[in-house]
Enzyme design. Sequence first.
Site, mmCIF file in Angstrom:
data_model
loop_
_atom_site.group_PDB
_atom_site.id
_atom_site.type_symbol
_atom_site.label_atom_id
_atom_site.label_comp_id
_atom_site.label_asym_id
_atom_site.label_seq_id
_atom_site.Cartn_x
_atom_site.Cartn_y
_atom_site.Cartn_z
ATOM 1 N N LYS A 63 0.852 -1.192 0.000
ATOM 2 C CA LYS A 63 0.000 0.000 0.000
ATOM 3 C C LYS A 63 0.884 1.238 0.000
ATOM 4 C CE LYS A 63 -3.893 1.818 2.782
ATOM 5 N NZ LYS A 63 -4.736 1.521 3.978
ATOM 6 N N SER A 138 -9.541 1.528 2.998
ATOM 7 C CA SER A 138 -8.685 2.278 2.101
ATOM 8 C C SER A 138 -7.665 1.408 1.347
ATOM 9 C CB SER A 138 -7.945 3.368 2.886
ATOM 10 O OG SER A 138 -7.129 2.816 3.881
ATOM 11 N N SER A 162 -9.601 -0.865 7.237
ATOM 12 C CA SER A 162 -9.067 -0.724 5.869
ATOM 13 C C SER A 162 -8.393 -1.948 5.270
ATOM 14 C CB SER A 162 -8.084 0.444 5.817
ATOM 15 O OG SER A 162 -8.811 1.623 5.633
HETATM 16 N N1 GLN Z 1 -12.798 3.868 6.530
HETATM 17 C C1 GLN Z 1 -12.195 4.260 7.753
HETATM 18 C C2 GLN Z 1 -11.823 5.718 7.701
HETATM 19 O O1 GLN Z 1 -12.136 6.351 6.763
HETATM 20 C C3 GLN Z 1 -11.036 3.393 8.097
HETATM 21 C C4 GLN Z 1 -9.824 3.696 7.321
HETATM 22 C C5 GLN Z 1 -8.657 2.854 7.697
HETATM 23 O O2 GLN Z 1 -8.782 1.809 8.333
HETATM 24 N N2 GLN Z 1 -7.494 3.339 7.319
HETATM 25 O O3 GLN Z 1 -11.224 6.247 8.584
#
Ligand code: GLN
Length: 466
Positions: A63, A138, A162
């Site tokens: 990532k 994400s 994420s």
């Molecule tokens: N969707 C969640 C957020 O927007 C989690 C994101 C993540 O785990 N990096 O914060």
Amino acid sequence: MLSKLSVEELIEQIKLNKISAEEVTNHFVEKTALVDPKIKSCISTVFVKGGDGILKGIPFMVKDNMEVTGTKTTCASKILENYVSPYTAMAVQKLLDAGGVVIAKTNMDEFAMGASTEYSNFFTTKNPWDLQRVPGGSSGGSASAVASGMVPFALGSDTGGSIRQPASFCGIVGYKPTYGLVSRYGLVAFASSLDQIGPLTKNVRDAALIGNIIMGKDQKDSTTVEKQMNLLKEIEDPIEGFKLAIPKEFTKGLSDSVKNVLNDAIDNFKKMGVKVDEVSIPSLKYAVAVYYIIAPAEASSNLSRYDGIRYGLSFDGESVDDIYTKTKDEGFGREVKRRIMLGTFTLSATYYDAYFDKAQKVRAKIVHEIKQVFNSYDAIIGPTTPSVAFKIGQLSSPLEYYLQDIYTIPANLAGLPAISLPMGKVDGLPIGLQIMASRFEDEKLLRIGRNYEISRGKFPLPEVIL
Ligand code: GLN
């Protein structure tokens, strides 16, 4: 079909001299060149070769919020668009030392804030099951790359779901280790009390294999602990007599089709001699609210370093304030700005007690209530996501996105290990089963996951459009 093989199967093929390590790497590099233009998982393709270990020749993707020396680490943000890493993240280094080869950095929501990759500043990644849909986020680039056979595994990060939510949407396995098991050195910080690195893989055995390699105490991340674990050792030991809890807060309001798939999973567990009970964890209803105070607060502090002076994008100005303002205004996208403002607000002197302090207290209560469940149960289960992958552009308000994480956030708030693995399909699209265990019970977590995976049978991969 090398692309369909798991990490373990590829290692086996190389060991048996059926194929060389170089041929394996080349196969996936070529596959990526062919498939990525359709799915758009990668922000940059790279080639960073490792040493001579068990993963020799096995390619993987990282990532784009993890540092790999000499590659760009953009966090899918304009502010870091041209930033080149001067060092390598510990988790990546361990994989390189084991022989792995990094072949791409993957797309994500900007600074990992989002649930679909639609908040990437560059482009939206597609779901390999249906190109009209999001892969989740994400870590959507990493999940879609594994699901479409570009690599046998990838690294993601999980602050509120994420790793697990995109795994659920793409029909693969996503494992968030216990907070403190894997070093976050070299992971660009979003919310430091919640962030954790973990693997996205085709099956639970591979999640354990990669978990074994990346875990461990690291002087450079003081939250890591010394723990002797072997996630593969007892992974297929039976789980008869285990007790699982399903919080009713995790099933309220689910559609009938998701409930049916979940009920099949429960039946599978029962057939294995596992007891499954419904429980209640009342404070879970505050988890999303608590997360969206704590995570933005920590983010507003972590992201203050992108000021146009130390890193990345920089605009000239008449004064230091002017440089800060112009750089941040140009460099950050809407969602990131929203989070910084939210976080700065809740940390401000006037509102600190009412929001941040209160959220910390509720977080402690959630942790306490979850702990009580683990006094009587081995793990907590439920669906990973309330629904299958949504269409690109389908959600409109920030709140709709925030509610995507309703089942995944509690594991981050409590620092628990959690895994999402394919549970079934709804309308032809995959949806994941989430399992959470007590802190540092990662061995037990993966054992339950592996037993379920065997009982469910092999989950198909999408037919990737060439
Ligand atoms: N969707 C969640 C957020 O927007 C989690 C994101 C993540 O785990 N990096 O914060």
